[in-house]
Each structure stands twice: as C-alpha cells, then as structure tokens.
Design an enzyme around this catalytic site. Structure first.
Site, PDB file in Angstrom:
ATOM      1  N   LYS A 126       0.861  -1.191   0.000  1.00 11.67           N
ATOM      2  CA  LYS A 126       0.000   0.000   0.000  1.00 11.67           C
ATOM      3  C   LYS A 126       0.891   1.232   0.000  1.00 11.67           C
ATOM      4  O   LYS A 126       2.028   1.172   0.473  1.00 11.67           O
ATOM      5  CB  LYS A 126      -0.883   0.007   1.255  1.00 11.67           C
ATOM      6  CG  LYS A 126      -2.082   0.917   1.175  1.00 11.67           C
ATOM      7  CD  LYS A 126      -3.235   0.254   0.480  1.00 11.67           C
ATOM      8  CE  LYS A 126      -4.451   1.159   0.451  1.00 11.67           C
ATOM      9  NZ  LYS A 126      -5.644   0.422  -0.003  1.00 11.67           N
TER      10      LYS A 126
HETATM   11  N1  LIG Z   1     -10.700   3.339  -5.717  1.00 10.06           N
HETATM   12  C1  LIG Z   1     -10.509   2.051  -5.728  1.00 10.06           C
HETATM   13  O1  LIG Z   1     -10.405   1.425  -6.788  1.00 10.06           O
HETATM   14  C2  LIG Z   1     -10.432   1.270  -4.462  1.00 10.06           C
HETATM   15  C3  LIG Z   1     -10.870   1.777  -3.258  1.00 10.06           C
HETATM   16  N2  LIG Z   1     -10.887   0.959  -2.156  1.00 10.06           N
HETATM   17  C4  LIG Z   1     -11.394   1.408  -0.860  1.00 10.06           C
HETATM   18  O2  LIG Z   1     -12.707   1.940  -1.041  1.00 10.06           O
HETATM   19  C5  LIG Z   1     -12.921   2.961  -0.072  1.00 10.06           C
HETATM   20  C6  LIG Z   1     -13.372   4.226  -0.789  1.00 10.06           C
HETATM   21  O3  LIG Z   1     -12.310   4.615  -1.674  1.00 10.06           O
HETATM   22  P1  LIG Z   1     -12.553   5.517  -2.959  1.00 10.06           P
HETATM   23  O4  LIG Z   1     -13.973   5.423  -3.335  1.00 10.06           O
HETATM   24  O5  LIG Z   1     -11.505   5.204  -3.947  1.00 10.06           O
HETATM   25  O6  LIG Z   1     -12.207   6.956  -2.360  1.00 10.06           O
HETATM   26  P2  LIG Z   1     -12.651   8.415  -2.863  1.00 10.06           P
HETATM   27  O7  LIG Z   1     -11.531   9.323  -2.495  1.00 10.06           O
HETATM   28  O8  LIG Z   1     -13.161   8.397  -4.235  1.00 10.06           O
HETATM   29  O9  LIG Z   1     -13.889   8.716  -1.918  1.00 10.06           O
HETATM   30  C7  LIG Z   1     -13.735   8.708  -0.538  1.00 10.06           C
HETATM   31  C8  LIG Z   1     -15.062   9.040   0.100  1.00 10.06           C
HETATM   32  O10 LIG Z   1     -14.888   8.933   1.515  1.00 10.06           O
HETATM   33  C9  LIG Z   1     -15.287  10.155   2.120  1.00 10.06           C
HETATM   34  N3  LIG Z   1     -14.389  10.391   3.262  1.00 10.06           N
HETATM   35  C10 LIG Z   1     -13.056  10.610   3.263  1.00 10.06           C
HETATM   36  N4  LIG Z   1     -12.588  10.799   4.504  1.00 10.06           N
HETATM   37  C11 LIG Z   1     -13.656  10.698   5.302  1.00 10.06           C
HETATM   38  C12 LIG Z   1     -13.833  10.798   6.710  1.00 10.06           C
HETATM   39  N5  LIG Z   1     -12.787  11.034   7.527  1.00 10.06           N
HETATM   40  N6  LIG Z   1     -15.089  10.634   7.196  1.00 10.06           N
HETATM   41  C13 LIG Z   1     -16.137  10.386   6.370  1.00 10.06           C
HETATM   42  N7  LIG Z   1     -16.018  10.273   5.024  1.00 10.06           N
HETATM   43  C14 LIG Z   1     -14.809  10.432   4.515  1.00 10.06           C
HETATM   44  C15 LIG Z   1     -15.151  11.221   1.048  1.00 10.06           C
HETATM   45  O11 LIG Z   1     -16.010  12.259   1.307  1.00 10.06           O
HETATM   46  P3  LIG Z   1     -15.693  13.738   0.744  1.00 10.06           P
HETATM   47  O12 LIG Z   1     -15.708  13.631  -0.750  1.00 10.06           O
HETATM   48  O13 LIG Z   1     -16.798  14.541   1.309  1.00 10.06           O
HETATM   49  O14 LIG Z   1     -14.344  14.077   1.292  1.00 10.06           O
HETATM   50  C16 LIG Z   1     -15.558  10.434  -0.204  1.00 10.06           C
HETATM   51  O15 LIG Z   1     -16.958  10.376  -0.334  1.00 10.06           O
HETATM   52  C17 LIG Z   1     -11.609   3.146   0.703  1.00 10.06           C
HETATM   53  O16 LIG Z   1     -11.689   2.416   1.909  1.00 10.06           O
HETATM   54  C18 LIG Z   1     -10.579   2.533  -0.226  1.00 10.06           C
HETATM   55  O17 LIG Z   1      -9.472   2.032   0.502  1.00 10.06           O
HETATM   56  C19 LIG Z   1     -10.456  -0.322  -2.232  1.00 10.06           C
HETATM   57  C20 LIG Z   1      -9.994  -0.838  -3.406  1.00 10.06           C
HETATM   58  C21 LIG Z   1      -9.868  -0.060  -4.589  1.00 10.06           C
HETATM   59  O1  LIG Z   2      -6.534  -3.131  -6.771  1.00 13.50           O
HETATM   60  C1  LIG Z   2      -5.713  -2.742  -5.963  1.00 13.50           C
HETATM   61  O2  LIG Z   2      -4.544  -3.072  -5.982  1.00 13.50           O
HETATM   62  C2  LIG Z   2      -6.145  -1.739  -4.916  1.00 13.50           C
HETATM   63  C3  LIG Z   2      -6.908  -2.388  -3.849  1.00 13.50           C
HETATM   64  C4  LIG Z   2      -6.786  -1.650  -2.568  1.00 13.50           C
HETATM   65  O3  LIG Z   2      -5.964  -0.780  -2.391  1.00 13.50           O
HETATM   66  C5  LIG Z   2      -7.672  -2.056  -1.489  1.00 13.50           C
HETATM   67  O4  LIG Z   2      -8.401  -3.066  -1.645  1.00 13.50           O
HETATM   68  O5  LIG Z   2      -7.676  -1.395  -0.443  1.00 13.50           O
END
Ligand SMILES: NC(=O)C1=CN([C@@H]2O[C@H](COP(=O)(O)OP(=O)(O)OC[C@H]3O[C@@H](n4cnc5c(N)ncnc54)[C@H](OP(=O)(O)O)[C@@H]3O)[C@@H](O)[C@H]2O)C=CC1
Ligand SMILES: O=C(O)CCC(=O)C(=O)O
Length: 253
Positions: free
Chosen positions: A68
């Site tokens: 990560k």
């Molecule tokens: N993108 C991807 O392909 C992947 C993502 N993930 C996981 O999915 C989850 C979401 O990621 P992703 O959609 O990419 O992130 P984004 O940055 O696109 O979105 C994050 C969201 O979380 C909100 N957020 C951030 N910090 C806080 C906080 N402290 N309290 C409440 N809400 C918060 C943001 O709100 P605001 O916009 O208002 O700040 C936003 O809506 C994470 O846990 C990430 O690790 C896992 C695998 C792959």
């Molecule tokens: O596809 C990946 O390698 C990202 C996945 C990731 O960061 C997660 O699952 O939190």
C-alpha cells in the site's frame, strides 16, 4: 519506504509532503495495493493497509501479495497541476520498488485513473499506459462489492432488489456500487474509479463475479469447519493461503 516530496505550488512557493510505499508480502505473487492521498496518511495506517492487501488478495485467491502507498496531503485543496507534480516526484522516489512483476499500484481514496496514468507515464513503459487507457475499467471495485453482496444474499434466498442499502461514502467505489445496486432494483446512493485490463469489459466482469462467488463459498466453508464468523473465516482463509505459499517457496514463515 518513506520519501519526502517537495513540489512547486502554483503560487510559486515550495511545499513538502511525506509519502510512503509499504510492501508487506509477496509469497503469492507481485504485491498489489492502492495509493491513498489523504491528510490522515501515516506509516502505521499504510502499514496496516498493506497487510490487509495481503489477506484480501489471498481470500480472493488471486496470485498477488500485499502493499500500500500514500501521501499525506489534501487533494481537494490542490490544483490538477500540483497533484500531477506531486505524483511525478513521488513516483520518481519509489520508482525502484514498483513494476508489473514486483509491486502494482492502484487507486485508493483521493486518487483515480488520472493519478495512475501519471504514475505509468513517470515509471513504466508507454505501451502499458496505452493498454491501460484503452481498456480502463473504472467501475471494477464497486462491481466487486456488488458481486460479493449477491453471493452473500444468495445464501439467504434474497436478491439485491429485496434489500435497502446504505452506502457510507460517495467517492469512487461508493458511487459505482450505488449505480450497480440501482440497476439491480435495490435502493441506494452512488461511486468510483480505475484499473487496467487486457480483457474486454465483459470478460473482466465475468471473471470478477466468478472470483467473488468462489471466494465467498470458500469463506463460508471455512466458517462451517471452524464454526466461526464470516470475518474470522475470511481472515483464516487468507492467512492459510499466504502461509502455504510461503512454505512452498521455501521461505522462513
Ligand atoms: N478506488 C478504488 O479502486 C479502491 C478503493 N478501495 C477502498 O474503497 C474505499 C473508498 O475509496 P474511494 O472510493 O476510492 O475513495 P474516494 O476518495 O473516491 O472517496 C472517498 C469518500 O470517503 C469520504 N471520506 C473521506 N474521509 C472521510 C472521513 N474522515 N469521514 C467520512 N467520510 C470520509 C469522502 O467524502 P468527501 O468527498 O466529502 O471528502 C468520499 O466520499 C476506501 O476504503 C478505499 O481504501 C479499495 C480498493 C480499490
Ligand atoms: O486493486 C488494488 O490493488 C487496490 C486495492 C486496494 O488498495 C484495497 O483493496 O484497499
């Protein structure tokens, strides 16, 4: 690895950010894991997320390990040019760690396919950049969430359309998840982003569904064997797979 990234801001001042890439385990294959841009990013968080990636790739039974990365910054307060410069400097500093056969970055909170394109541009070969851009599938993580949810609901004879959902955030993953839930007749909200694939979208989605179903059934079998919760069954399944790969490689556990 911890790195300091100094960039020129649009107003002509210099700013310094701290970034990390933490590699946890590669017993099962090249390490895999997102890069997070968020003010809360620190070594402990990135370390824990890297370890979780090892267990997640093992539970899904895909041939990857866990890593990560992240940078402590506020992407919403930075311009596109500043983000591009920061990503470029960060990529130069972690350049020797990453690569398609060693450690494959991906998006996470605060990053997206544009960030990945900058990283590819700065690090890997242009040909990969082109491949990824042509076949990017930004919705993959949200779709994976929905396939996993469908596998779980099937255990109870239920469909997405029978349920109401609460999605905790509305970023990349949340918005796509919401879209797919809505398309299946469920009640939702909506999210998400990147990945590069050499298969077409239909094939990717088919494989994704197969993996999510299969890993759910493996976890369920583990829960039945151990009479434990889904969380414990999934953790045990992941740890077992990593331990077995470690032994097969002849490494010290
Ligand atoms: N993108 C991807 O392909 C992947 C993502 N993930 C996981 O999915 C989850 C979401 O990621 P992703 O959609 O990419 O992130 P984004 O940055 O696109 O979105 C994050 C969201 O979380 C909100 N957020 C951030 N910090 C806080 C906080 N402290 N309290 C409440 N809400 C918060 C943001 O709100 P605001 O916009 O208002 O700040 C936003 O809506 C994470 O846990 C990430 O690790 C896992 C695998 C792959
Ligand atoms: O596809 C990946 O390698 C990202 C996945 C990731 O960061 C997660 O699952 O939190």
């Amino acid at each position: 690895m911890q790195v300091e990234c100094t960039i020129l801001k649009d107003d002509g001042t210099l700013s310094c950010f701290v970034g990390f890439r933490i590699q946890h385990d590669n017993a099962r294959g090249p390490m895999k894991g997102g890069i997070r841009y968020h003010p809360d990013v620190d070594p402990d968080e990135v370390n824990a997320l890297a370890q979780l990636m090892t267990w997640k790739t093992a539970v899904a039974n895909i041939p990857y390990g866990g890593a990560k990365g992240g940078i402590g910054c506020r992407p919403s307060e930075m311009s596109t040019n500043e983000l591009e410069r920061l990503t470029g400097v960060f990529t130069q500093k972690i350049h020797d760690l990453i690569g398609i056969h060693s450690d494959v970055p991906a998006p996470d909170m605060g990053t997206n396919s544009q960030t990945m394109a900058w990283i590819l541009d700065e690090s890997f070969m242009g040909i990969h950049l082109q491949l990824l851009q042509e076949s990017q599938l930004e919705s993959a993580t949200g779709l994976g969430v929905v396939f996993g949810t469908e596998a779980l609901l099937a255990e109870y004879g239920k469909l997405i359309s029978d349920m109401k959902f609460v999605i905790q955030d509305f970023g990349n993953v949340g918005s796509w998840t919401a879209k797919f839930i809505y398309e299946r007749g469920g009640y939702f909200e909506w999210v998400q982003n990147i990945q590069g694939f050499m298969w077409d979208e239909e094939k990717v989605n088919h494989e994704l569904q197969k993996y999510m179903r299969r890993s759910f059934l493996d976890v369920k079998a583990m829960c039945q064997t151990l009479n434990c919760s889904l969380r414990m069954g999934s953790f045990t399944s992941g740890v077992n797979r990593v331990a077995r790969a470690t032994l097969l490689r002849g490494w010290q556990a």
